[in-house]
Design a protein around this motif. Sequence first.
Motif, PDB file in Angstrom:
ATOM      1  N   PRO A 237       0.811  -1.231   0.000  1.00 14.15           N
ATOM      2  CA  PRO A 237       0.000   0.000   0.000  1.00 14.15           C
ATOM      3  C   PRO A 237       0.838   1.272   0.000  1.00 14.15           C
ATOM      4  O   PRO A 237       0.419   2.302  -0.552  1.00 14.15           O
ATOM      5  CB  PRO A 237      -0.817  -0.111   1.306  1.00 14.15           C
ATOM      6  N   GLN A 238       2.027   1.224   0.598  1.00 15.59           N
ATOM      7  CA  GLN A 238       2.905   2.396   0.593  1.00 15.59           C
ATOM      8  C   GLN A 238       3.394   2.683  -0.827  1.00 15.59           C
ATOM      9  O   GLN A 238       3.476   3.850  -1.240  1.00 15.59           O
ATOM     10  CB  GLN A 238       4.091   2.152   1.532  1.00 15.59           C
ATOM     11  N   ALA A 239       3.718   1.623  -1.580  1.00 16.21           N
ATOM     12  CA  ALA A 239       4.135   1.804  -2.976  1.00 16.21           C
ATOM     13  C   ALA A 239       2.983   2.382  -3.798  1.00 16.21           C
ATOM     14  O   ALA A 239       3.184   3.293  -4.619  1.00 16.21           O
ATOM     15  CB  ALA A 239       4.600   0.474  -3.560  1.00 16.21           C
ATOM     16  N   ASP A 240       1.784   1.876  -3.581  1.00 14.81           N
ATOM     17  CA  ASP A 240       0.610   2.399  -4.294  1.00 14.81           C
ATOM     18  C   ASP A 240       0.403   3.882  -3.997  1.00 14.81           C
ATOM     19  O   ASP A 240       0.056   4.666  -4.889  1.00 14.81           O
ATOM     20  CB  ASP A 240      -0.646   1.617  -3.896  1.00 14.81           C
ATOM     21  N   LEU A 241       0.626   4.274  -2.755  1.00 10.60           N
ATOM     22  CA  LEU A 241       0.406   5.649  -2.323  1.00 10.60           C
ATOM     23  C   LEU A 241       1.276   6.639  -3.088  1.00 10.60           C
ATOM     24  O   LEU A 241       0.826   7.751  -3.418  1.00 10.60           O
ATOM     25  CB  LEU A 241       0.675   5.770  -0.818  1.00 10.60           C
ATOM     26  N   ILE A 242       2.520   6.246  -3.376  1.00 14.07           N
ATOM     27  CA  ILE A 242       3.433   7.180  -4.054  1.00 14.07           C
ATOM     28  C   ILE A 242       3.563   6.876  -5.548  1.00 14.07           C
ATOM     29  O   ILE A 242       4.394   7.478  -6.235  1.00 14.07           O
ATOM     30  CB  ILE A 242       4.825   7.182  -3.391  1.00 14.07           C
ATOM     31  N   GLY A 243       2.739   5.967  -6.052  1.00 13.00           N
ATOM     32  CA  GLY A 243       2.682   5.736  -7.483  1.00 13.00           C
ATOM     33  C   GLY A 243       3.776   4.867  -8.052  1.00 13.00           C
ATOM     34  O   GLY A 243       4.097   4.968  -9.245  1.00 13.00           O
ATOM     35  N   LEU A 244       4.357   3.990  -7.233  1.00 11.16           N
ATOM     36  CA  LEU A 244       5.364   3.047  -7.720  1.00 11.16           C
ATOM     37  C   LEU A 244       4.768   1.649  -7.805  1.00 11.16           C
ATOM     38  O   LEU A 244       3.797   1.332  -7.123  1.00 11.16           O
ATOM     39  CB  LEU A 244       6.590   3.055  -6.807  1.00 11.16           C
ATOM     40  N   THR A 245       5.373   0.817  -8.644  1.00  7.59           N
ATOM     41  CA  THR A 245       4.839  -0.518  -8.914  1.00  7.59           C
ATOM     42  C   THR A 245       5.769  -1.591  -8.351  1.00  7.59           C
ATOM     43  O   THR A 245       6.961  -1.619  -8.681  1.00  7.59           O
ATOM     44  CB  THR A 245       4.675  -0.740 -10.435  1.00  7.59           C
ATOM     45  N   ILE A 246       5.227  -2.459  -7.516  1.00  9.19           N
ATOM     46  CA  ILE A 246       6.011  -3.586  -6.995  1.00  9.19           C
ATOM     47  C   ILE A 246       6.360  -4.508  -8.163  1.00  9.19           C
ATOM     48  O   ILE A 246       5.475  -4.897  -8.934  1.00  9.19           O
ATOM     49  CB  ILE A 246       5.208  -4.360  -5.927  1.00  9.19           C
ATOM     50  N   PRO A 247       7.639  -4.887  -8.324  1.00 10.34           N
ATOM     51  CA  PRO A 247       8.063  -5.668  -9.489  1.00 10.34           C
ATOM     52  C   PRO A 247       7.731  -7.159  -9.358  1.00 10.34           C
ATOM     53  O   PRO A 247       8.617  -8.021  -9.407  1.00 10.34           O
ATOM     54  CB  PRO A 247       9.576  -5.427  -9.516  1.00 10.34           C
ATOM     55  N   ASP A 248       6.469  -7.453  -9.188  1.00  7.56           N
ATOM     56  CA  ASP A 248       6.024  -8.841  -9.042  1.00  7.56           C
ATOM     57  C   ASP A 248       4.704  -8.995  -9.797  1.00  7.56           C
ATOM     58  O   ASP A 248       3.643  -8.602  -9.295  1.00  7.56           O
ATOM     59  CB  ASP A 248       5.840  -9.178  -7.557  1.00  7.56           C
ATOM     60  N   PRO A 249       4.734  -9.576 -10.999  1.00  7.58           N
ATOM     61  CA  PRO A 249       3.506  -9.719 -11.791  1.00  7.58           C
ATOM     62  C   PRO A 249       2.473 -10.635 -11.146  1.00  7.58           C
ATOM     63  O   PRO A 249       1.292 -10.589 -11.509  1.00  7.58           O
ATOM     64  CB  PRO A 249       4.010 -10.297 -13.119  1.00  7.58           C
ATOM     65  N   GLU A 250       2.878 -11.454 -10.188  1.00  7.09           N
ATOM     66  CA  GLU A 250       1.950 -12.379  -9.538  1.00  7.09           C
ATOM     67  C   GLU A 250       1.375 -11.822  -8.236  1.00  7.09           C
ATOM     68  O   GLU A 250       0.614 -12.502  -7.544  1.00  7.09           O
ATOM     69  CB  GLU A 250       2.640 -13.717  -9.277  1.00  7.09           C
ATOM     70  N   LEU A 251       1.745 -10.592  -7.890  1.00  7.37           N
ATOM     71  CA  LEU A 251       1.239  -9.970  -6.673  1.00  7.37           C
ATOM     72  C   LEU A 251      -0.260  -9.711  -6.808  1.00  7.37           C
ATOM     73  O   LEU A 251      -0.699  -9.072  -7.767  1.00  7.37           O
ATOM     74  CB  LEU A 251       1.986  -8.663  -6.416  1.00  7.37           C
ATOM     75  N   LYS A 252      -1.020 -10.197  -5.830  1.00  8.99           N
ATOM     76  CA  LYS A 252      -2.482 -10.052  -5.906  1.00  8.99           C
ATOM     77  C   LYS A 252      -3.072 -10.141  -4.508  1.00  8.99           C
ATOM     78  O   LYS A 252      -2.660 -10.972  -3.695  1.00  8.99           O
ATOM     79  CB  LYS A 252      -3.065 -11.146  -6.804  1.00  8.99           C
ATOM     80  N   TRP A 253      -4.049  -9.280  -4.222  1.00  6.40           N
ATOM     81  CA  TRP A 253      -4.719  -9.303  -2.923  1.00  6.40           C
ATOM     82  C   TRP A 253      -5.601 -10.539  -2.812  1.00  6.40           C
ATOM     83  O   TRP A 253      -6.396 -10.852  -3.713  1.00  6.40           O
ATOM     84  CB  TRP A 253      -5.555  -8.045  -2.740  1.00  6.40           C
ATOM     85  N   ASN A 254      -5.457 -11.262  -1.714  1.00  6.96           N
ATOM     86  CA  ASN A 254      -6.246 -12.464  -1.456  1.00  6.96           C
ATOM     87  C   ASN A 254      -7.279 -12.129  -0.380  1.00  6.96           C
ATOM     88  O   ASN A 254      -6.935 -11.986   0.797  1.00  6.96           O
ATOM     89  CB  ASN A 254      -5.329 -13.603  -1.003  1.00  6.96           C
ATOM     90  N   LYS A 255      -8.545 -11.974  -0.771  1.00  2.96           N
ATOM     91  CA  LYS A 255      -9.591 -11.574   0.171  1.00  2.96           C
ATOM     92  C   LYS A 255      -9.779 -12.601   1.283  1.00  2.96           C
ATOM     93  O   LYS A 255     -10.017 -12.252   2.437  1.00  2.96           O
ATOM     94  CB  LYS A 255     -10.913 -11.373  -0.563  1.00  2.96           C
ATOM     95  N   GLU A 256      -9.683 -13.884   0.939  1.00  3.47           N
ATOM     96  CA  GLU A 256      -9.906 -14.931   1.942  1.00  3.47           C
ATOM     97  C   GLU A 256      -8.842 -14.894   3.025  1.00  3.47           C
ATOM     98  O   GLU A 256      -9.138 -15.041   4.217  1.00  3.47           O
ATOM     99  CB  GLU A 256      -9.919 -16.304   1.261  1.00  3.47           C
ATOM    100  N   ARG A 257      -7.594 -14.712   2.652  1.00  9.43           N
ATOM    101  CA  ARG A 257      -6.512 -14.674   3.637  1.00  9.43           C
ATOM    102  C   ARG A 257      -6.347 -13.297   4.268  1.00  9.43           C
ATOM    103  O   ARG A 257      -5.758 -13.159   5.334  1.00  9.43           O
ATOM    104  CB  ARG A 257      -5.183 -15.071   2.974  1.00  9.43           C
ATOM    105  N   GLY A 258      -6.814 -12.261   3.561  1.00  9.72           N
ATOM    106  CA  GLY A 258      -6.594 -10.906   4.050  1.00  9.72           C
ATOM    107  C   GLY A 258      -5.143 -10.484   3.913  1.00  9.72           C
ATOM    108  O   GLY A 258      -4.647  -9.663   4.688  1.00  9.72           O
ATOM    109  N   SER A 259      -4.465 -11.053   2.907  1.00  9.57           N
ATOM    110  CA  SER A 259      -3.054 -10.757   2.653  1.00  9.57           C
ATOM    111  C   SER A 259      -2.795 -10.843   1.158  1.00  9.57           C
ATOM    112  O   SER A 259      -3.643 -11.313   0.389  1.00  9.57           O
ATOM    113  CB  SER A 259      -2.142 -11.746   3.390  1.00  9.57           C
ATOM    114  N   TYR A 260      -1.593 -10.411   0.775  1.00  5.60           N
ATOM    115  CA  TYR A 260      -1.210 -10.484  -0.629  1.00  5.60           C
ATOM    116  C   TYR A 260      -0.591 -11.841  -0.952  1.00  5.60           C
ATOM    117  O   TYR A 260       0.235 -12.362  -0.197  1.00  5.60           O
ATOM    118  CB  TYR A 260      -0.201  -9.389  -0.965  1.00  5.60           C
ATOM    119  N   ASP A 261      -0.990 -12.396  -2.086  1.00  6.03           N
ATOM    120  CA  ASP A 261      -0.259 -13.514  -2.672  1.00  6.03           C
ATOM    121  C   ASP A 261       0.889 -12.918  -3.487  1.00  6.03           C
ATOM    122  O   ASP A 261       0.755 -11.831  -4.063  1.00  6.03           O
ATOM    123  CB  ASP A 261      -1.166 -14.333  -3.594  1.00  6.03           C
ATOM    124  N   PHE A 262       2.008 -13.615  -3.541  1.00  2.00           N
ATOM    125  CA  PHE A 262       3.155 -13.079  -4.274  1.00  2.00           C
ATOM    126  C   PHE A 262       3.875 -14.196  -5.009  1.00  2.00           C
ATOM    127  O   PHE A 262       3.680 -15.390  -4.740  1.00  2.00           O
ATOM    128  CB  PHE A 262       4.109 -12.332  -3.348  1.00  2.00           C
TER     129      PHE A 262
END
Length: 318
Positions: A237-262
């Motif tokens: 979320p900090q990267a999103d806030l300042i407009g930078l992109t995490i270099p992981d194409p598989e990064l995705k929010w997992n609603k069931e876990r409440g965490s990011y898959d990477f």
Amino acid sequence: MSEEQIKNLEAQFNARIERDEKIEPKDWMPEKYRKTHIRQMSQHAHSEIVGMLPEGNWITRAPSLRRKVALLAKVQDEAGHGLYLYSATETLGISREEMYEQLHTGKAKYSSIFNYPTLTWADMGAIGWLVDGAAIINQVPLCNTSYGPYARAMIRVCKEESFHQRQGFEIMMKLAKGTPEQKDLAQDALNRWWWPSLMMLGPKDEESIHTEQSMKWKLKRKSNDDLRQQFIDQTVPQADLIGLTIPDPELKWNKERGSYDFGPINWDEFWQVVKGYGPCNKERIKARVGAWKEGEWVRDAAMAYAEKQANKNFNKAV
């Protein structure tokens, strides 16, 4: 000491750990507990000292006087952290000279992250934001570790690391909000430091030979994988806030876990760096060994002065 006496002492020791009591230097402790703490605490101290090198490289090249002063203060803090931790480790019966010898000969490790080069000013932001951010997540639980001197040293270390993390994030935010060229620098630094920052939290749990015992002794409170997940969830979320992109194409929010898959981490790279084959391993050790040798005259002068003062005070007393 009989086997039965040792078993009784071990039972008392384990009961104290369960009660979250602090173990102090003069208390009885299992030899394995002592050696485990020497390994981890000295590795932590070495990491603080070696960690001064990639940042010290940019003190004279920082883009403004304000940035120079801030970076200089940060490097000075890291030197202090190393000294706190060496002092705490000495309470376990190992000398500082022996710890230095272990570092210089490769017997002791330091954090893998410091074997990567700092190519641009944006790397100072990435290190503060990512590296110090990961360090805080790993170190805050150590304020409650079972060994008293380590826990007490970590309180100040963590407070100062929080300033370092904010300083790094501010650098990245300024660059990300600047010219297209400055934003590209910030994104490039994030691309290069993201995966090593995940690796610095330690090998995956099934490959860690120390985690299980360290958690039983409450030296660690969370596993490496749990700490890594916490870091990712906090940082994305900090990267999103300042407009930078995490270099992981598989990064995705997992609603069931409440965490990011990477995506998968390149553990082959991690182990290569740990074994001494990273981009800057030889350079870092060469710098530390050189500093130790070149500083010999300072140590000799300090010892001679101390001896002179002791003799002077003795003569006055007589």
